[in-house]
Design a protein around this motif. Structure first.
Motif, PDB file in Angstrom:
ATOM      1  N   PHE A  71     -39.789  94.111  17.995  1.00 47.84           N
ATOM      2  CA  PHE A  71     -39.128  94.886  17.222  1.00 47.84           C
ATOM      3  C   PHE A  71     -39.093  96.508  17.822  1.00 47.84           C
ATOM      4  CE2 PHE A  71     -43.579  95.240  15.945  1.00 47.84           C
ATOM      5  CZ  PHE A  71     -43.887  96.652  15.767  1.00 47.84           C
ATOM      6  N   GLY A  72     -38.170  97.465  17.323  1.00 49.45           N
ATOM      7  CA  GLY A  72     -37.998  98.596  18.250  1.00 49.45           C
ATOM      8  C   GLY A  72     -38.091  99.794  17.087  1.00 49.45           C
ATOM      9  N   ILE A  73     -38.595 101.025  17.563  1.00 38.93           N
ATOM     10  CA  ILE A  73     -38.570 102.258  16.891  1.00 38.93           C
ATOM     11  C   ILE A  73     -37.749 103.106  17.412  1.00 38.93           C
ATOM     12  CG2 ILE A  73     -40.616 101.724  15.608  1.00 38.93           C
ATOM     13  CD1 ILE A  73     -42.059 103.795  17.608  1.00 38.93           C
ATOM     14  N   ASN A  74     -36.959 104.031  16.452  1.00 37.48           N
ATOM     15  CA  ASN A  74     -36.148 105.047  17.406  1.00 37.48           C
ATOM     16  C   ASN A  74     -36.856 106.148  17.671  1.00 37.48           C
ATOM     17  OD1 ASN A  74     -33.638 103.372  16.744  1.00 37.48           O
ATOM     18  ND2 ASN A  74     -33.887 104.275  14.678  1.00 37.48           N
ATOM     19  N   GLU A  75     -38.041 106.632  17.109  1.00 39.20           N
ATOM     20  CA  GLU A  75     -38.413 108.045  17.581  1.00 39.20           C
ATOM     21  C   GLU A  75     -40.155 107.822  17.552  1.00 39.20           C
ATOM     22  OE1 GLU A  75     -37.577 110.899  14.407  1.00 39.20           O
ATOM     23  OE2 GLU A  75     -35.343 110.599  15.055  1.00 39.20           O
ATOM     24  N   HIS A  76     -40.323 108.114  18.676  1.00 43.26           N
ATOM     25  CA  HIS A  76     -42.005 107.835  19.159  1.00 43.26           C
ATOM     26  C   HIS A  76     -42.915 108.710  18.196  1.00 43.26           C
ATOM     27  CE1 HIS A  76     -41.257 111.228  21.589  1.00 43.26           C
ATOM     28  NE2 HIS A  76     -42.605 111.640  21.381  1.00 43.26           N
ATOM     29  N   ILE A  77     -42.321 109.998  17.653  1.00 44.98           N
ATOM     30  CA  ILE A  77     -43.330 110.928  16.985  1.00 44.98           C
ATOM     31  C   ILE A  77     -43.245 110.230  15.518  1.00 44.98           C
ATOM     32  CG2 ILE A  77     -42.355 113.131  17.775  1.00 44.98           C
ATOM     33  CD1 ILE A  77     -40.263 113.267  15.787  1.00 44.98           C
ATOM     34  N   ASP A  78     -42.774 109.127  15.082  1.00 41.67           N
ATOM     35  CA  ASP A  78     -43.135 108.258  13.826  1.00 41.67           C
ATOM     36  C   ASP A  78     -44.550 107.676  14.188  1.00 41.67           C
ATOM     37  OD1 ASP A  78     -40.756 109.083  12.643  1.00 41.67           O
ATOM     38  OD2 ASP A  78     -39.783 107.203  13.348  1.00 41.67           O
ATOM     39  N   LEU A  79     -45.084 107.624  15.319  1.00 42.20           N
ATOM     40  CA  LEU A  79     -46.263 106.972  15.702  1.00 42.20           C
ATOM     41  C   LEU A  79     -47.611 108.001  15.391  1.00 42.20           C
ATOM     42  CD1 LEU A  79     -45.306 104.813  18.478  1.00 42.20           C
ATOM     43  CD2 LEU A  79     -45.691 104.046  16.294  1.00 42.20           C
ATOM     44  N   GLY A  80     -47.242 109.038  15.054  1.00 44.61           N
ATOM     45  CA  GLY A  80     -48.083 110.038  14.752  1.00 44.61           C
ATOM     46  C   GLY A  80     -48.331 111.112  15.722  1.00 44.61           C
ATOM     47  N   ILE A  81     -47.724 111.240  17.282  1.00 45.08           N
ATOM     48  CA  ILE A  81     -47.750 112.017  18.304  1.00 45.08           C
ATOM     49  C   ILE A  81     -47.028 113.104  17.911  1.00 45.08           C
ATOM     50  CG2 ILE A  81     -47.213 112.269  20.477  1.00 45.08           C
ATOM     51  CD1 ILE A  81     -47.259 109.246  21.139  1.00 45.08           C
ATOM     52  N   LYS A  82     -47.589 114.187  18.162  1.00 43.31           N
ATOM     53  CA  LYS A  82     -46.880 115.516  17.774  1.00 43.31           C
ATOM     54  C   LYS A  82     -45.611 115.759  18.661  1.00 43.31           C
ATOM     55  CE  LYS A  82     -47.898 120.024  16.572  1.00 43.31           C
ATOM     56  NZ  LYS A  82     -49.016 121.357  16.456  1.00 43.31           N
ATOM     57  N   TYR A  83     -44.774 116.388  18.278  1.00 46.90           N
ATOM     58  CA  TYR A  83     -43.435 116.752  18.970  1.00 46.90           C
ATOM     59  C   TYR A  83     -43.484 117.511  20.088  1.00 46.90           C
ATOM     60  CZ  TYR A  83     -38.823 118.182  20.114  1.00 46.90           C
ATOM     61  OH  TYR A  83     -37.541 118.396  20.857  1.00 46.90           O
ATOM     62  N   ASP A  84     -43.103 117.137  21.155  1.00 49.35           N
ATOM     63  CA  ASP A  84     -43.252 118.380  22.345  1.00 49.35           C
ATOM     64  C   ASP A  84     -41.949 118.647  22.742  1.00 49.35           C
ATOM     65  OD1 ASP A  84     -44.159 119.929  24.383  1.00 49.35           O
ATOM     66  OD2 ASP A  84     -44.787 118.257  25.512  1.00 49.35           O
ATOM     67  N   PRO A  85     -41.258 119.846  22.730  1.00 50.34           N
ATOM     68  CA  PRO A  85     -39.986 120.091  23.238  1.00 50.34           C
ATOM     69  C   PRO A  85     -39.833 119.590  24.551  1.00 50.34           C
ATOM     70  CG  PRO A  85     -40.766 122.051  22.044  1.00 50.34           C
ATOM     71  CD  PRO A  85     -42.159 121.021  22.190  1.00 50.34           C
ATOM     72  N   SER A  86     -40.717 119.920  25.660  1.00 50.79           N
ATOM     73  CA  SER A  86     -40.416 119.407  27.132  1.00 50.79           C
ATOM     74  C   SER A  86     -40.262 117.989  27.079  1.00 50.79           C
ATOM     75  CB  SER A  86     -41.694 119.918  27.637  1.00 50.79           C
ATOM     76  OG  SER A  86     -42.703 119.362  27.404  1.00 50.79           O
ATOM     77  N   THR A  87     -41.059 117.116  26.230  1.00 48.35           N
ATOM     78  CA  THR A  87     -40.929 115.561  26.601  1.00 48.35           C
ATOM     79  C   THR A  87     -39.579 115.149  25.718  1.00 48.35           C
ATOM     80  OG1 THR A  87     -43.155 115.546  26.433  1.00 48.35           O
ATOM     81  CG2 THR A  87     -42.115 113.564  26.091  1.00 48.35           C
ATOM     82  N   GLY A  88     -39.405 115.611  24.635  1.00 51.78           N
ATOM     83  CA  GLY A  88     -38.158 115.341  23.979  1.00 51.78           C
ATOM     84  C   GLY A  88     -38.584 113.774  23.023  1.00 51.78           C
ATOM     85  N   ILE A  89     -37.741 113.140  22.598  1.00 51.62           N
ATOM     86  CA  ILE A  89     -37.853 112.308  21.758  1.00 51.62           C
ATOM     87  C   ILE A  89     -37.399 110.756  22.399  1.00 51.62           C
ATOM     88  CG2 ILE A  89     -37.189 111.050  19.308  1.00 51.62           C
ATOM     89  CD1 ILE A  89     -37.127 113.673  18.065  1.00 51.62           C
ATOM     90  N   TYR A  90     -38.534 109.778  22.427  1.00 48.93           N
ATOM     91  CA  TYR A  90     -38.244 108.655  22.996  1.00 48.93           C
ATOM     92  C   TYR A  90     -38.060 107.264  21.908  1.00 48.93           C
ATOM     93  CZ  TYR A  90     -38.230 110.644  27.465  1.00 48.93           C
ATOM     94  OH  TYR A  90     -38.180 111.409  28.567  1.00 48.93           O
ATOM     95  N   GLY A  91     -37.463 106.440  22.007  1.00 47.77           N
ATOM     96  CA  GLY A  91     -37.300 105.099  21.337  1.00 47.77           C
ATOM     97  C   GLY A  91     -38.451 104.121  22.107  1.00 47.77           C
ATOM     98  N   MET A  92     -38.731 103.048  21.518  1.00 48.46           N
ATOM     99  CA  MET A  92     -39.477 102.287  22.165  1.00 48.46           C
ATOM    100  C   MET A  92     -39.526 100.901  21.582  1.00 48.46           C
ATOM    101  SD  MET A  92     -43.436 103.521  21.620  1.00 48.46           S
ATOM    102  CE  MET A  92     -43.489 104.905  22.642  1.00 48.46           C
ATOM    103  N   ASP A  93     -39.837  99.910  22.344  1.00 46.83           N
ATOM    104  CA  ASP A  93     -39.736  98.654  21.974  1.00 46.83           C
ATOM    105  C   ASP A  93     -41.196  97.980  22.031  1.00 46.83           C
ATOM    106  OD1 ASP A  93     -37.138  98.433  21.235  1.00 46.83           O
ATOM    107  OD2 ASP A  93     -36.833  97.703  23.726  1.00 46.83           O
TER     108      ASP A  93
END
Length: 145
Positions: A71-93
């Motif tokens: 399955f996939g998720i659209n935003e890695h920040i949903d996993l509890g990682i704090k948002y970092d503007p230099s990294t951005g938002i990534y989805g993952m499978d």
């Protein structure tokens, strides 16, 4: 890459493009993906976090006939990682491979053997494992609805 390192504490492996695709501006041998293999307790914790984002609901089509599911998720920040503007938002499978003990006989270098039909994990076995281990729900609907 940084996201996977933060999440797993392991160095990710990069996947490279096999050939140039001009429409996507991808050149041959350019790094286009990264992946990490996780086993054991750490894998269960990360899988639990990913399923929590999906609210422990998967579609029947997420399960393959060989007993694997993904399955996939659209935003890695949903996993509890704090948002970092230099990294951005990534989805993952997430992709889970289920095997019973003894599957090594099919992959070892010495006299290989086939895994018997009774010993293989099928689609129904994987669904049953998911439902008992995570108390998950498997829906029978299509992706679009």
């Amino acid at each position: 890459m940084q996201v996977l390192e933060q999440l797993t504490g392991q160095q990710p492996v990069f996947g490279k493009a096999r050939f140039t695709v001009r429409t996507f501006a991808i050149r041959r041998n350019e790094k286009i993906s990264c992946s990490v293999t996780i086993r054991g307790e750490k894998a269960m914790q990360l899988l639990d976090a990913g399923l929590k984002v999906k609210e422990y609901e998967l579609i029947r089509r997420n399960f393959s006939d060989s007993g694997n599911f993904g399955f996939g998720i659209n935003e890695h920040i949903d996993l509890g990682i704090k948002y970092d503007p230099s990294t951005g938002i990534y989805g993952m499978d997430f992709y889970v491979v289920l095997e019973r003990p003894g599957y090594r006989v099919a992959r070892r270098r010495a006299p290989r053997a086939r895994v018997g039909v009774q010993h293989r994990i099928g689609k129904e076995d994987a669904i049953k494992w998911f439902q008992t281990k995570f108390e998950g729900v498997v829906l029978n609907k299509a992706y679009g609805t």
